[in-house]
Design a protein around this motif. Sequence first.
Motif, PDB file in Angstrom:
ATOM      1  N   GLY A  84      30.746  11.612 -25.919  1.00 17.79           N
ATOM      2  CA  GLY A  84      31.603  12.218 -24.914  1.00 17.79           C
ATOM      3  C   GLY A  84      31.022  11.994 -23.531  1.00 17.79           C
ATOM      4  N   VAL A  85      31.603  12.670 -22.561  1.00 17.04           N
ATOM      5  CA  VAL A  85      31.244  12.484 -21.161  1.00 17.04           C
ATOM      6  C   VAL A  85      30.784  13.813 -20.568  1.00 17.04           C
ATOM      7  CG1 VAL A  85      32.146  11.882 -18.877  1.00 17.04           C
ATOM      8  CG2 VAL A  85      32.839  10.564 -20.873  1.00 17.04           C
ATOM      9  N   ALA A  86      29.665  13.763 -19.833  1.00 17.28           N
ATOM     10  CA  ALA A  86      29.138  14.937 -19.138  1.00 17.28           C
ATOM     11  C   ALA A  86      29.396  14.803 -17.645  1.00 17.28           C
ATOM     12  CB  ALA A  86      27.640  15.075 -19.395  1.00 17.28           C
ATOM     13  N   MET A  87      29.970  15.848 -17.062  1.00 19.83           N
ATOM     14  CA  MET A  87      30.195  15.905 -15.615  1.00 19.83           C
ATOM     15  C   MET A  87      29.898  17.323 -15.156  1.00 19.83           C
ATOM     16  SD  MET A  87      33.740  13.754 -15.214  1.00 19.83           S
ATOM     17  CE  MET A  87      33.710  13.880 -13.439  1.00 19.83           C
ATOM     18  N   GLY A  88      28.928  17.482 -14.256  1.00 18.83           N
ATOM     19  CA  GLY A  88      28.539  18.820 -13.834  1.00 18.83           C
ATOM     20  C   GLY A  88      28.116  19.621 -15.043  1.00 18.83           C
ATOM     21  N   GLY A  89      28.737  20.788 -15.233  1.00 16.41           N
ATOM     22  CA  GLY A  89      28.452  21.619 -16.395  1.00 16.41           C
ATOM     23  C   GLY A  89      29.541  21.561 -17.444  1.00 16.41           C
ATOM     24  N   ALA A  90      30.290  20.459 -17.467  1.00 18.05           N
ATOM     25  CA  ALA A  90      31.352  20.267 -18.465  1.00 18.05           C
ATOM     26  C   ALA A  90      31.018  19.056 -19.326  1.00 18.05           C
ATOM     27  CB  ALA A  90      32.700  20.056 -17.777  1.00 18.05           C
ATOM     28  N   PHE A  91      31.274  19.183 -20.627  1.00 20.32           N
ATOM     29  CA  PHE A  91      31.125  18.051 -21.528  1.00 20.32           C
ATOM     30  C   PHE A  91      32.460  17.860 -22.229  1.00 20.32           C
ATOM     31  CE2 PHE A  91      30.099  15.615 -25.262  1.00 20.32           C
ATOM     32  CZ  PHE A  91      29.105  14.755 -24.822  1.00 20.32           C
ATOM     33  N   PHE A  92      32.963  16.631 -22.184  1.00 17.91           N
ATOM     34  CA  PHE A  92      34.244  16.288 -22.780  1.00 17.91           C
ATOM     35  C   PHE A  92      33.991  15.509 -24.061  1.00 17.91           C
ATOM     36  CE2 PHE A  92      34.494  16.553 -18.216  1.00 17.91           C
ATOM     37  CZ  PHE A  92      35.569  17.412 -18.013  1.00 17.91           C
ATOM     38  N   GLY A  93      34.087  16.189 -25.192  1.00 13.06           N
ATOM     39  CA  GLY A  93      33.884  15.532 -26.473  1.00 13.06           C
ATOM     40  C   GLY A  93      35.041  14.593 -26.766  1.00 13.06           C
ATOM     41  N   ASP A 137      21.976  20.091 -17.136  1.00 12.52           N
ATOM     42  CA  ASP A 137      21.143  18.934 -17.477  1.00 12.52           C
ATOM     43  C   ASP A 137      21.253  18.655 -18.975  1.00 12.52           C
ATOM     44  OD1 ASP A 137      19.193  17.012 -17.877  1.00 12.52           O
ATOM     45  OD2 ASP A 137      17.638  18.085 -16.773  1.00 12.52           O
ATOM     46  N   PHE A 138      21.804  17.488 -19.316  1.00 11.80           N
ATOM     47  CA  PHE A 138      22.005  17.106 -20.712  1.00 11.80           C
ATOM     48  C   PHE A 138      20.683  16.843 -21.430  1.00 11.80           C
ATOM     49  CE2 PHE A 138      23.183  14.136 -24.134  1.00 11.80           C
ATOM     50  CZ  PHE A 138      24.231  14.830 -24.716  1.00 11.80           C
ATOM     51  N   ALA A 139      19.632  16.532 -20.690  1.00  9.29           N
ATOM     52  CA  ALA A 139      18.386  16.045 -21.305  1.00  9.29           C
ATOM     53  C   ALA A 139      17.311  17.115 -21.499  1.00  9.29           C
ATOM     54  CB  ALA A 139      17.823  14.908 -20.463  1.00  9.29           C
ATOM     55  N   THR A 140      17.593  18.395 -21.246  1.00  6.07           N
ATOM     56  CA  THR A 140      16.514  19.390 -21.304  1.00  6.07           C
ATOM     57  C   THR A 140      16.058  19.730 -22.716  1.00  6.07           C
ATOM     58  OG1 THR A 140      18.038  21.267 -21.252  1.00  6.07           O
ATOM     59  CG2 THR A 140      17.195  20.479 -19.136  1.00  6.07           C
ATOM     60  N   LEU A 141      16.910  19.582 -23.706  1.00  2.00           N
ATOM     61  CA  LEU A 141      16.535  19.901 -25.082  1.00  2.00           C
ATOM     62  C   LEU A 141      15.885  18.687 -25.745  1.00  2.00           C
ATOM     63  CD1 LEU A 141      16.797  22.186 -27.278  1.00  2.00           C
ATOM     64  CD2 LEU A 141      18.829  20.960 -28.062  1.00  2.00           C
ATOM     65  N   ARG A 142      14.755  18.902 -26.398  1.00  2.00           N
ATOM     66  CA  ARG A 142      14.079  17.799 -27.090  1.00  2.00           C
ATOM     67  C   ARG A 142      14.909  17.319 -28.280  1.00  2.00           C
ATOM     68  NH1 ARG A 142       9.546  19.423 -29.715  1.00  2.00           N
ATOM     69  NH2 ARG A 142      10.517  21.429 -29.915  1.00  2.00           N
ATOM     70  N   ASP A 143      14.950  16.015 -28.492  1.00  2.00           N
ATOM     71  CA  ASP A 143      15.678  15.447 -29.626  1.00  2.00           C
ATOM     72  C   ASP A 143      15.202  16.037 -30.946  1.00  2.00           C
ATOM     73  OD1 ASP A 143      16.656  13.827 -27.625  1.00  2.00           O
ATOM     74  OD2 ASP A 143      16.193  11.943 -28.622  1.00  2.00           O
ATOM     75  N   GLU A 144      13.882  16.239 -31.050  1.00  2.00           N
ATOM     76  CA  GLU A 144      13.300  16.660 -32.328  1.00  2.00           C
ATOM     77  C   GLU A 144      13.377  18.169 -32.575  1.00  2.00           C
ATOM     78  OE1 GLU A 144      10.264  16.039 -29.138  1.00  2.00           O
ATOM     79  OE2 GLU A 144      11.695  14.709 -30.086  1.00  2.00           O
ATOM     80  N   THR A 145      14.206  18.873 -31.816  1.00  2.00           N
ATOM     81  CA  THR A 145      14.383  20.312 -32.020  1.00  2.00           C
ATOM     82  C   THR A 145      14.844  20.581 -33.452  1.00  2.00           C
ATOM     83  OG1 THR A 145      14.934  20.606 -29.694  1.00  2.00           O
ATOM     84  CG2 THR A 145      15.600  22.366 -31.188  1.00  2.00           C
ATOM     85  N   LYS A 146      14.168  21.518 -34.102  1.00  2.00           N
ATOM     86  CA  LYS A 146      14.460  21.860 -35.500  1.00  2.00           C
ATOM     87  C   LYS A 146      15.808  22.563 -35.620  1.00  2.00           C
ATOM     88  CE  LYS A 146      10.466  20.615 -37.259  1.00  2.00           C
ATOM     89  NZ  LYS A 146      10.381  19.496 -38.167  1.00  2.00           N
ATOM     90  N   GLY A 147      16.394  22.477 -36.800  1.00  2.00           N
ATOM     91  CA  GLY A 147      17.679  23.107 -37.066  1.00  2.00           C
ATOM     92  C   GLY A 147      17.666  24.603 -36.830  1.00  2.00           C
TER      93      GLY A 147
END
Length: 196
Positions: free
Chosen positions: A102-111, A176-186
């Motif tokens: 999807g697309v991220a713009m500001g604080g909106a994400f369009f899946g 910010d789309f990138a603040t969460l680590r990819d390897e975050t546990k379930g």
Amino acid sequence: MAESRDDDGFFIVDPEWRCVFPLDNFHVPKRLARTLRQDRFTFTIDREFSAVIKGCAAPGPDREDTWINTDIRSLYQSLHAQGLAHSVEARIDGELVGGLYGVAMGGAFFGESMFSRVTDASKAALVHLAARLRHGGFKLLDAQFTTPHLEQFSAQTLPRRIFQSLLGVALEADADFATLRDETKGSDLISILSAR
């Protein structure tokens, strides 16, 4: 959207009713929460954007055709190169088994679309996305159209005017789309979504 994968061009859709997920009240079904806590899936972000779109455009058991044609794939590849379009990739033992983009713009994400090659892969990717957005300060997760598949996650259908009002606020947010680590546990994904 396009009428089919073989059509030329595409058209813009602005439905009268819009499907959104409330990020502060995103529901994770119990069985899926159990699967996520087992860490059956790992996740990556933006590593295989092209493969995710290809997976979304591929025929599946529930659909023979898709609205994702060559023009749309090219457009989203360009948006990805500009840092606007993102993919969430669900993996088992490193192999891509599902995902979404999807697309991220500001604080909106369009899946835009999701796919799954194994049970729960696209659902797990959606939970990862919702946790990532909430953690990153996003205000809106748009899914455009409601489906029974999405309703189990607390998807809501809003009239266009309310959606546009929420969208205006979300676009002004600093997210910010990138603040969460990819390897975050379930289990951590579930904790992020259940925090009040």
